[in-house]
Design a protein around this motif. Structure first.
Motif, short mmCIF file in Angstrom:
data_model
loop_
_atom_site.label_atom_id
_atom_site.label_comp_id
_atom_site.label_asym_id
_atom_site.label_seq_id
_atom_site.Cartn_x
_atom_site.Cartn_y
_atom_site.Cartn_z
N ALA A 3 -10.83 6.39 -10.08
CA ALA A 3 -10.83 6.49 -8.52
C ALA A 3 -12.26 7.52 -8.26
CB ALA A 3 -9.63 7.42 -8.24
N TRP A 16 2.37 1.72 -3.43
CA TRP A 16 1.05 2.11 -4.37
C TRP A 16 0.83 3.67 -3.89
CZ3 TRP A 16 -3.38 4.75 -4.28
CH2 TRP A 16 -4.18 4.45 -5.61
N ASP A 17 0.99 3.86 -2.79
CA ASP A 17 0.63 5.75 -2.43
C ASP A 17 1.82 6.37 -2.92
OD1 ASP A 17 -1.69 4.75 -1.23
OD2 ASP A 17 -1.03 4.63 0.88
N ARG A 28 -10.94 -0.11 -3.65
CA ARG A 28 -9.73 0.26 -3.00
C ARG A 28 -8.80 0.24 -3.92
NH1 ARG A 28 -8.84 -3.84 1.77
NH2 ARG A 28 -7.07 -2.23 2.42
N ARG A 29 -8.00 1.45 -3.97
CA ARG A 29 -6.79 1.57 -4.67
C ARG A 29 -6.96 1.15 -6.37
NH1 ARG A 29 -5.21 0.80 0.49
NH2 ARG A 29 -3.63 2.48 1.07
N LEU A 70 1.53 6.90 -6.53
CA LEU A 70 0.20 8.00 -6.72
C LEU A 70 0.88 9.09 -6.64
CD1 LEU A 70 -2.55 8.47 -7.37
CD2 LEU A 70 -3.12 8.17 -5.14
N ALA A 106 -3.82 -2.64 -4.94
CA ALA A 106 -2.48 -2.52 -4.76
C ALA A 106 -1.63 -3.91 -4.52
CB ALA A 106 -2.19 -1.60 -3.71
N ASP A 134 -8.15 -5.16 -2.19
CA ASP A 134 -7.16 -3.77 -2.41
C ASP A 134 -6.28 -4.09 -3.63
OD1 ASP A 134 -5.21 -2.02 -2.18
OD2 ASP A 134 -5.03 -2.10 -0.09
N GLN A 146 0.89 -1.28 0.20
CA GLN A 146 0.09 0.13 -0.04
C GLN A 146 0.94 1.06 0.14
OE1 GLN A 146 -2.36 -0.78 3.39
NE2 GLN A 146 -3.47 -2.22 2.56
N TYR A 205 -2.25 5.25 -14.72
CA TYR A 205 -3.33 6.07 -13.91
C TYR A 205 -4.35 6.60 -14.66
CZ TYR A 205 -4.57 9.76 -10.78
OH TYR A 205 -5.49 10.75 -10.09
#
Length: 692
Positions: free
Chosen positions: A621, A24-25, A628-629, A28, A591, A589, A21, A616
């Protein structure tokens, strides 16, 4: 002891999940689109290009005088103006750097141009920019609905003075009844309408550059309020560059409602009942064209004739929507034709009259309506836009409770095309244009007609205040089977061949809005990675053992065909495949998953796979907030298939959970003929392959 081991495993899993996670964040955060940075780099690049190019040979640059909108409330404001160009702005502070020079150059290079408006964005006190407002090319019918030109308009002084004299004759004492807060708006709106409505896009120009920075809380859209009705009524729809009798004469013209239908007497009756109930002032005849209902259903439809009073054209033939509509037009005895699907259900009184008022205008081609999904305010259609993907319904599946980008779901709008599920056109114009192209048996017949009308110089409109329910494709079903997808691709290819200069070039859809992504909204191009990734499929020895077919793995394929059907310069390369879409694992999730695209060759029982760079997609989103993600779930790949066996492949998708290694498989109905794409496409065009 067992409980302790389970607790340790759970803790380890949590730690590993958190690592994925965080990765992934961080990705992003690194790839999150930044409009300020993007537009600054773009404008710097444009400036450098201008500096390296030789100057154009033009006449002497025009002088410019700046006048703020609120100053228009003063009747004597124009007396002392001696400049060639009057730059009308909401605020002097908002004028973008270099905007004056760009406008001077544009007016000098194009003597026929009388007025110019441009794009805008917002700017904070620190000079940081966000939320661009990209506008369409000149849209006279939209302009009569509201003042979409925004916070900056440049006009030749002589044209402005002439417009003011004409306006004063039409509306003496215009601003006297209004408050001081709206006096300048009444003055500006009436001047712009007087100047622009008899004009074309050659004389009223949209400059596709940021010319103004809005420093207020919002752009402040206006012009649609009741206080401007006097202006709109004064001009009327008949003043859009043409004259045709009075409104009474127009409203006396009759309409033929043409309804193609087969084997759906219940649905047809619902449509007939709704039409008869909601039309009160127009001489209306209804023509039902049936291409071969069963004996029982034909009897049921004939029994409806006495109740609803329609002409029944029974002509058994293979389904061809275009031919059925053309047959109905041949039987028409009215001035206007309304093509209406039998799965459409009007529910507003006076809807037909409002469409006819627009259709009657000599310069107007096709008129469409806003369509909702049954018993809801969820949009199915409010105009068709021409993207690189092909014709697209924007705002589809969106709730109509809110106003979307640039008020695209409100008012009367100029659009390139509308759906034939509900389309009105003058009968004489329909026949002159050649009717519906019968080579488009199912899809794109409406787009082809509208594009032909545009090429002939007519304006197509969607009336967003006219609304119907549409039980979409209820009669014929969705295009999901392999045969129907192949037919859809053939008709798409034919549309591109007939109208190559309109493919991906819609005057009412700004080039800096995203054009290659199937986004139902109006996202800006900077938010997406535009160029596709070049990949090669590799042979997969076998599929994982821990594998299950699971509907929670949801692929959405926006394009899957030869790259030559796209706009990336791959024309003639039959062994290059273009795939675009997204892949989401619902309820998990994303991710924590590795995802693959698979091609399955049934003849050799061989799988080929590729793990693309997942792109992306902010639309995912935004539209899947309960998941989730999902933002990095898009794909766009150009694959060289020369190493693959020739033949037919099925498209599949695989997702492997990184922790448990459990695999999810999802097969699609999409089949691809590799190595023979060019040859097969040619044969399909000649043979008119069975329509599945």
């Amino acid at each position: 002891m067992i409980d302790g081991v389970k607790a340790i495993k759970k803790k380890v899993r949590t730690i590993i999940e958190q690592r994925y996670q965080r990765q992934w964040d961080r990705r992003l955060e690194a790839q999150l689109p930044d409009y300020h940075r993007w537009i600054t780099q773009r404008e710097m690049g444009g400036l450098r290009k201008e500096q390296t190019e030789p100057p154009a040979v033009t006449s002497v640059e025009a002088s410019v005088a700046v006048l703020e909108y609120e100053a228009l409330a003063d009747p004597g404001v124009f007396r002392e103006l001696g400049a060639d160009i009057v730059l009308l702005v909401k605020s002097r502070e908002g004028i973008a750097s270099g905007a004056g020079q760009r406008l001077q150059r544009l007016f000098s290079e194009a003597p026929q141009v009388l007025a110019v408006y441009g794009d805008e964005d917002r700017m904070d006190e620190q000079g940081r920019r966000w939320e661009p407002w990209y506008k369409p090319e000149f849209s006279p019918d939209t302009l009569l609905s509201w003042f979409y030109m925004g916070n900056l308009v440049a006009i030749r002084r002589e044209a402005l003075q002439t417009a003011r004299e004409k306006r004063d004759a039409m509306f003496p004492g215009l601003g006297e009844a209004g408050t001081k807060a709206t006096a300048w708006q009444l003055e500006l709106y009436s001047l712009i309408l007087t100047l622009c409505l008899p004009r074309t896009s050659k004389e009223v120009r949209h400059c596709p550059e940021i010319l103004y920075h809005c420093r207020q809380e919002s752009y402040g859209f206006w012009g649609m309020e009741e206080e401007f009705d006097r202006i709109r009524e004064g001009f009327g729809r008949k003043r859009l560059g043409e004259q045709k009798g009075d409104l009474k004469e127009v409203m006396e013209e009759g309409v033929s409602v043409i309804i193609p239908s087969k084997d759906n007497p219940g649905l047809l009756e619902q449509c007939l009942y709704s039409v008869r109930k909601t039309i009160t002032k127009t001489a209306c005849e209804i023509i039902v064209v049936d291409n071969g209902s069963s004996k029982e259903n034909r009897s049921r439809i004939e029994a409806l004739q006495n109740q609803y009073g329609f002409f029944y054209e029974y002509c058994p033939m293979e389904f061809n929507f275009s031919r059925m509509c053309n047959r109905g037009a041949e039987k028409s005895n009215r001035n206007h034709l309304l093509f209406l699907n039998d799965d459409c259900q009007p529910f507003q009184m006076g809807w037909l009259e409002r469409m006819k008022e627009l259709s009657a205008l000599p310069a107007v081609g096709a008129v469409g309506a806003k369509l909702y999904y049954p018993n809801s305010r969820k949009i199915q259609h409010c105009g068709i836009y021409g993207l690189e993907l092909g014709p697209v319904h924007k705002l589809q599946f969106q709730e109509d409770e809110r106003v979307y980008y640039d008020r695209r779901n409100r008012d009367v709008r100029n659009v390139l095309a509308v759906t034939a599920a509900c389309l009105m056109i003058k009968k004489e114009l329909f026949l002159t244009a050649g009717g519906f192209h019968e080579g488009f048996r199912v899809a794109f017949n409406d787009v082809d007609l509208c594009w032909r009308l545009h090429e002939m110089g007519y304006r197509n409109l969607v009336h967003n205040e006219v609304q119907l329910y549409h039980h979409e494709s209820y009669s014929r079903g969705e295009d999901v089977s392999p045969g129907k997808r192949q037919r859809l691709m053939r008709e798409r290819r034919r549309l591109k061949e007939i109208h190559p200069h309109l493919w991906g070039k819609d005057p009412y859809y700004h080039p800096l809005l995203t054009r290659s992504i199937l986004d139902v909204g109006y996202s800006c191009a900077y938010q997406y990675e535009e160029e596709p990734q070049r990949v090669s499929f590799c042979r997969r020895k076998k599929l994982p053992v821990a594998l299950r077919e699971d509907p929670c793995l949801v692929p959405s394929v926006e394009f899957a065909s030869a790259a030559g059907d796209w706009l990336y310069g791959e024309e003639g390369r039959s062994r290059t495949l273009y795939l675009q879409g997204n892949l989401v694992v619902l309820g998990s999730d994303n991710a924590c998953y590795e995802k693959e695209i698979l091609l399955y060759h049934a003849d050799s029982e061989t799988y080929y796979s590729v793990s693309p760079r997942w792109r992306y997609r902010p639309d995912l989103a935004e539209n899947m907030k309960d998941q989730r993600r999902v933002a990095f779930s898009g794909f766009a790949v150009l694959a060289d298939t020369k190493e693959l066996l020739p033949g037919t492949y099925r498209l599949l998708f695989l997702a492997k959970e990184k922790l448990t290694r459990q695999c999810l498989l999802r097969s699609t109905e999409i089949t691809l003929c590799l190595g023979e794409m060019n040859e097969q496409n040619g044969q399909n065009e000649q043979n008119g392959e069975e329509e599945a």
